[in-house]
Design a protein around this motif. Structure first.
Motif, PDB file in Angstrom:
ATOM      1  N   ASP A  83       0.518  -1.043  -0.395  1.00 41.67           N
ATOM      2  CA  ASP A  83       0.237   0.098  -0.077  1.00 41.67           C
ATOM      3  C   ASP A  83       1.015   1.422   0.089  1.00 41.67           C
ATOM      4  N   HIS A  84       2.193   1.343   0.524  1.00 47.41           N
ATOM      5  CA  HIS A  84       2.547   2.437   0.885  1.00 47.41           C
ATOM      6  C   HIS A  84       3.960   2.616   0.622  1.00 47.41           C
ATOM      7  N   PHE A  85       4.465   1.413  -0.727  1.00 54.81           N
ATOM      8  CA  PHE A  85       5.509   1.514  -1.126  1.00 54.81           C
ATOM      9  C   PHE A  85       5.714   1.253  -2.410  1.00 54.81           C
ATOM     10  N   CYS A  86       4.551  -0.070  -2.783  1.00 53.94           N
ATOM     11  CA  CYS A  86       4.753  -0.662  -4.333  1.00 53.94           C
ATOM     12  C   CYS A  86       4.055  -0.428  -4.910  1.00 53.94           C
ATOM     13  N   LEU A  87       2.211   0.221  -4.324  1.00 51.95           N
ATOM     14  CA  LEU A  87       1.237   0.956  -5.184  1.00 51.95           C
ATOM     15  C   LEU A  87       1.782   2.754  -5.608  1.00 51.95           C
ATOM     16  N   PRO A  88       2.419   3.422  -4.753  1.00 51.96           N
ATOM     17  CA  PRO A  88       2.200   4.565  -5.378  1.00 51.96           C
ATOM     18  C   PRO A  88       3.859   4.684  -6.220  1.00 51.96           C
ATOM     19  N   ILE A  89       4.849   3.805  -6.395  1.00 55.95           N
ATOM     20  CA  ILE A  89       5.382   3.548  -7.384  1.00 55.95           C
ATOM     21  C   ILE A  89       5.166   2.950  -8.845  1.00 55.95           C
ATOM     22  N   TRP A  90       4.200   1.927  -8.562  1.00 56.80           N
ATOM     23  CA  TRP A  90       3.321   1.583  -9.874  1.00 56.80           C
ATOM     24  C   TRP A  90       2.588   2.158 -10.521  1.00 56.80           C
ATOM     25  N   ASP A  91       1.515   4.443 -10.628  1.00 54.94           N
ATOM     26  CA  ASP A  91       1.270   4.973 -10.460  1.00 54.94           C
ATOM     27  C   ASP A  91       2.079   5.274 -11.133  1.00 54.94           C
ATOM     28  N   ALA A  92       2.753   5.599 -10.711  1.00 52.51           N
ATOM     29  CA  ALA A  92       4.312   6.468 -11.751  1.00 52.51           C
ATOM     30  C   ALA A  92       4.609   5.794 -12.361  1.00 52.51           C
ATOM     31  N   PHE A  93       4.812   3.664 -12.836  1.00 49.72           N
ATOM     32  CA  PHE A  93       4.850   3.783 -13.733  1.00 49.72           C
ATOM     33  C   PHE A  93       4.120   3.299 -14.970  1.00 49.72           C
ATOM     34  N   ILE A  94       3.109   3.234 -14.606  1.00 50.78           N
ATOM     35  CA  ILE A  94       1.801   3.221 -15.709  1.00 50.78           C
ATOM     36  C   ILE A  94       2.062   4.646 -15.972  1.00 50.78           C
ATOM     37  N   ASP A  95       2.592   5.135 -15.345  1.00 50.87           N
ATOM     38  CA  ASP A  95       2.262   7.347 -16.039  1.00 50.87           C
ATOM     39  C   ASP A  95       3.318   7.005 -17.623  1.00 50.87           C
ATOM     40  N   ALA A  96       4.701   6.895 -16.479  1.00 54.28           N
ATOM     41  CA  ALA A  96       5.858   7.275 -17.588  1.00 54.28           C
ATOM     42  C   ALA A  96       5.567   6.163 -18.812  1.00 54.28           C
ATOM     43  N   LEU A  97       4.465   4.948 -18.059  1.00 51.72           N
ATOM     44  CA  LEU A  97       3.995   3.767 -20.158  1.00 51.72           C
ATOM     45  C   LEU A  97       3.729   4.769 -20.637  1.00 51.72           C
ATOM     46  N   PHE A  98       2.814   5.832 -20.437  1.00 44.47           N
ATOM     47  CA  PHE A  98       1.459   6.515 -21.183  1.00 44.47           C
ATOM     48  C   PHE A  98       2.576   7.592 -21.686  1.00 44.47           C
ATOM     49  N   LEU A  99       3.667   7.950 -21.275  1.00 45.51           N
ATOM     50  CA  LEU A  99       4.351   9.449 -21.717  1.00 45.51           C
ATOM     51  C   LEU A  99       5.075   8.208 -22.699  1.00 45.51           C
ATOM     52  N   LYS A 100       5.159   6.928 -22.842  1.00 43.49           N
ATOM     53  CA  LYS A 100       6.266   6.309 -23.752  1.00 43.49           C
ATOM     54  C   LYS A 100       5.276   5.886 -25.038  1.00 43.49           C
ATOM     55  N   GLY A 101       4.173   6.439 -24.862  1.00 47.13           N
ATOM     56  CA  GLY A 101       2.682   5.607 -25.709  1.00 47.13           C
ATOM     57  C   GLY A 101       2.234   4.129 -25.502  1.00 47.13           C
ATOM     58  N   ILE A 102       2.709   3.362 -25.192  1.00 48.26           N
ATOM     59  CA  ILE A 102       2.309   2.318 -24.589  1.00 48.26           C
ATOM     60  C   ILE A 102       1.406   2.222 -24.222  1.00 48.26           C
TER      61      ILE A 102
ATOM     62  N   LEU B 259      -5.573   9.183 -19.225  1.00 51.90           N
ATOM     63  CA  LEU B 259      -6.435   9.752 -18.224  1.00 51.90           C
ATOM     64  C   LEU B 259      -7.433  10.146 -17.787  1.00 51.90           C
ATOM     65  N   SER B 260      -8.851  10.085 -18.718  1.00 48.60           N
ATOM     66  CA  SER B 260      -9.830   9.917 -17.944  1.00 48.60           C
ATOM     67  C   SER B 260     -10.129   8.739 -17.595  1.00 48.60           C
ATOM     68  N   ASN B 261      -9.075   7.590 -17.239  1.00 48.98           N
ATOM     69  CA  ASN B 261      -9.160   5.817 -17.027  1.00 48.98           C
ATOM     70  C   ASN B 261      -7.868   5.242 -16.375  1.00 48.98           C
ATOM     71  N   LYS B 262      -7.474   6.754 -15.300  1.00 49.83           N
ATOM     72  CA  LYS B 262      -6.143   5.624 -14.763  1.00 49.83           C
ATOM     73  C   LYS B 262      -6.657   4.869 -14.272  1.00 49.83           C
ATOM     74  N   ASP B 263      -8.305   4.380 -13.326  1.00 49.17           N
ATOM     75  CA  ASP B 263      -8.058   3.490 -12.205  1.00 49.17           C
ATOM     76  C   ASP B 263      -8.045   2.220 -12.775  1.00 49.17           C
ATOM     77  N   LYS B 264      -7.954   2.461 -14.536  1.00 50.89           N
ATOM     78  CA  LYS B 264      -8.469   0.863 -15.020  1.00 50.89           C
ATOM     79  C   LYS B 264      -7.110   0.594 -14.999  1.00 50.89           C
ATOM     80  N   TYR B 265      -6.714   1.724 -15.722  1.00 57.18           N
ATOM     81  CA  TYR B 265      -5.331   1.137 -15.990  1.00 57.18           C
ATOM     82  C   TYR B 265      -4.026   0.871 -14.669  1.00 57.18           C
ATOM     83  N   THR B 266      -4.408   1.344 -14.316  1.00 56.52           N
ATOM     84  CA  THR B 266      -3.631   1.482 -12.741  1.00 56.52           C
ATOM     85  C   THR B 266      -3.912   0.161 -11.927  1.00 56.52           C
ATOM     86  N   GLU B 267      -5.249  -0.740 -13.070  1.00 52.24           N
ATOM     87  CA  GLU B 267      -5.748  -2.026 -11.960  1.00 52.24           C
ATOM     88  C   GLU B 267      -4.494  -3.011 -11.764  1.00 52.24           C
TER      89      GLU B 267
END
Length: 488
Positions: free
Chosen positions: A373-392, A398-406
């Protein structure tokens, strides 16, 4: 009874008795009394930060000294790291398609990117540790130091994300406010106590500090610590409760070792009433020392006027192991573990060992969930953000973050004490619908999908080369052509 009560008792015992009875009646809680038995029992008033501010650095320094020098402290911490982190708490992407089924194609793509990013050269800003090694390091620092600041930087080479761990002593500020916000021990909070930013000093590896602080917002960084009170904004060593006892047992064992070494030094002292001339006539060695020796079965006549006394240093050798075992049990219980797992000394019968294991697993599961909850999930959210910036990740991210960070996290499991009984119990529980294959596999640290895929590979290969494998009741494989590979 004070002097006044004694005087009243001498004049009127009845009134003295009534005074004592009424005093006992209005005394209230025993825990709130101050008398000769608990005058040294000091209460702790104030907020968490008021109590911890003057002690946090000292406790952290002593905990680090234990990390460097105490085998007992390191044994306890390694038991936690071994069971909570193990080889790593690993993610499984759980993005679902419009029909609610798992989007296997996208999930596999995300996990492939994850497996590339977690390499040391990609995830660690220093290029030293893999992500799972950073997991272990963060938990180790929380146990010893009480906290570690995780900075999610955009300086990565593979993805615009890399992790920087900042040690506790670098968190601080010479200011006490930033606009309407208050800065407490380097943590900037608003009127509700919510963390807004961290003020961090930069230091080199030798600890040379620049006294100009840098402000990291709560979106950039987060403090990994376990809060126990609502007024807490910084962490304190998880060993604080047992640290003194660890030091005491180390000191006791050192003292017992010194006593044993002294006891091993057998000595005899010759006292003499002889004159100087008689002493001068004694036989001497090349250094001018009197020749004296002890040998088995030796019968030695002493000179007239001489007597001999043997050194007899006292040592209570029987209490060291008992004291060590007692203190180890108290230290272990203070950390929520059994002494067996800390001291690596399994005693007792099967039932006792199993009960200790089950209780320890409750402690470790709780800590695993905390790390997730306090280490892995914050980094996972940042990782998915980085994948979005890379185009993956698709454009609707941006309108469905909860869907893609499951995501679900696979924690290291534990071996069974009695595999036959455990396997049979799990088989019956699955048949009765009381548990699932995913739960059973997760308990042993396995991915249920990978188990099924590997089983299919083995069955196909065995059938191909004509080898019979007894898997019990065969499983019918159903090929779902609709939702499995649907990307949206």
């Amino acid at each position: 009874m004070n002097i006044l009560d004694k005087i009243i008792g001498y004049i009127s015992p009845e009134r003295a008795f009534n005074r004592m009875a009424y005093r006992e009646a209005i005394r209230g809680y025993d825990a709130a009394t101050f008398d000769r038995l608990n005058n040294d029992w000091q209460p702790a008033f104030g907020t968490f930060e008021q109590n911890a501010t003057g002690s946090r650095d000292v406790i952290r320094g002593r905990a680090r000294a234990a990390e460097m020098n105490s085998d007992l402290a390191e044994s306890a911490v390694k038991a936690i790291l071994r069971n909570v982190i193990g080889v790593g708490i690993k993610p499984q992407a759980k993005v679902r398609s419009g029909g609610g089924k798992l989007n296997s194609q996208l999930n596999k793509k995300i996990e492939r990117e994850w497996n590339k990013w977690i390499k040391a050269k990609n995830c660690d800003i220093r290029g030293v540790s893999t992500f799972y090694e950073l997991q272990e390091m963060a938990l180790r620092r929380m146990l010893y130091d009480g906290e570690i600041l995780i900075n999610k930087t955009a300086q990565g080479d593979y993805l615009p994300l890399a992790i920087q761990l900042i040690e506790a002593e670098n968190i601080g500020s010479v200011s006490f406010s930033n606009g309407k916000n208050t800065i407490i021990n380097g943590v900037e909070i608003n009127d509700y106590g919510k963390t807004i930013a961290y003020h961090v000093y930069k230091t080199d590896p030798l600890g040379v500090r620049s006294f100009k602080s840098e402000r990291l917002t709560a979106q950039q960084a987060f403090l990994f610590y376990k809060a126990t009170r609502p007024s807490q904004v910084r962490g304190i060593s998880e060993l604080a409760l047992v640290l003194k006892r660890i030091h005491d047992i180390d000191e006791y064992m050192d003292a017992d070792l010194i006593a044993a070494r002294v006891a091993a030094c057998f000595g005899a002292f010759v006292t003499s009433n002889n004159t100087g001339r008689q002493i001068a006539s004694m036989k001497r060695d090349e250094r001018g020392r009197p020749v004296q020796r002890l040998a088995p079965g030796l019968i030695q006549n002493l000179r007239p006027g001489e007597s001999i006394e043997f050194a007899d240093p006292k040592r209570n050798a029987g209490t060291a192991s008992e004291y060590s075992a007692t203190q180890t049990r108290r230290i272990s219980s203070g950390l929520g573990m059994s002494a067996d797992i800390v001291a690596r000394n399994i005693n007792g019968n099967f039932s006792a060992a199993r009960q200790n294991l089950l209780e320890d697993q409750k402690t470790f599961r709780s800590m695993q969930q905390f790390v997730i909850d306090h280490f892995c999930l914050p980094i996972w959210d940042a990782f998915i953000d980085a994948l979005f910036l890379k185009g993956i990740i698709p454009n609707d991210y941006l309108s469905n973050k909860d869907k893609y960070t499951e995501v679900s996290w696979l924690t290291p499991g534990w071996s069974w004490i009695d595999p036959v009984k455990e396997v049979n119990a799990n088989r019956e529980a699955i048949k009765a619908g009381l548990t699932t294959l995913e739960s059973v596999c997760s308990a042993s640290g396995e991915d249920w999908e990978e188990v099924l895929e590997q089983r299919k590979i083995e069955q196909d290969r065995a059938k191909e080369i004509g080898v019979a494998i007894d898997y019990g009741v065969p499983i019918e494989i159903v090929d779902d052509k609709e939702g499995g590979e649907n990307s949206e």
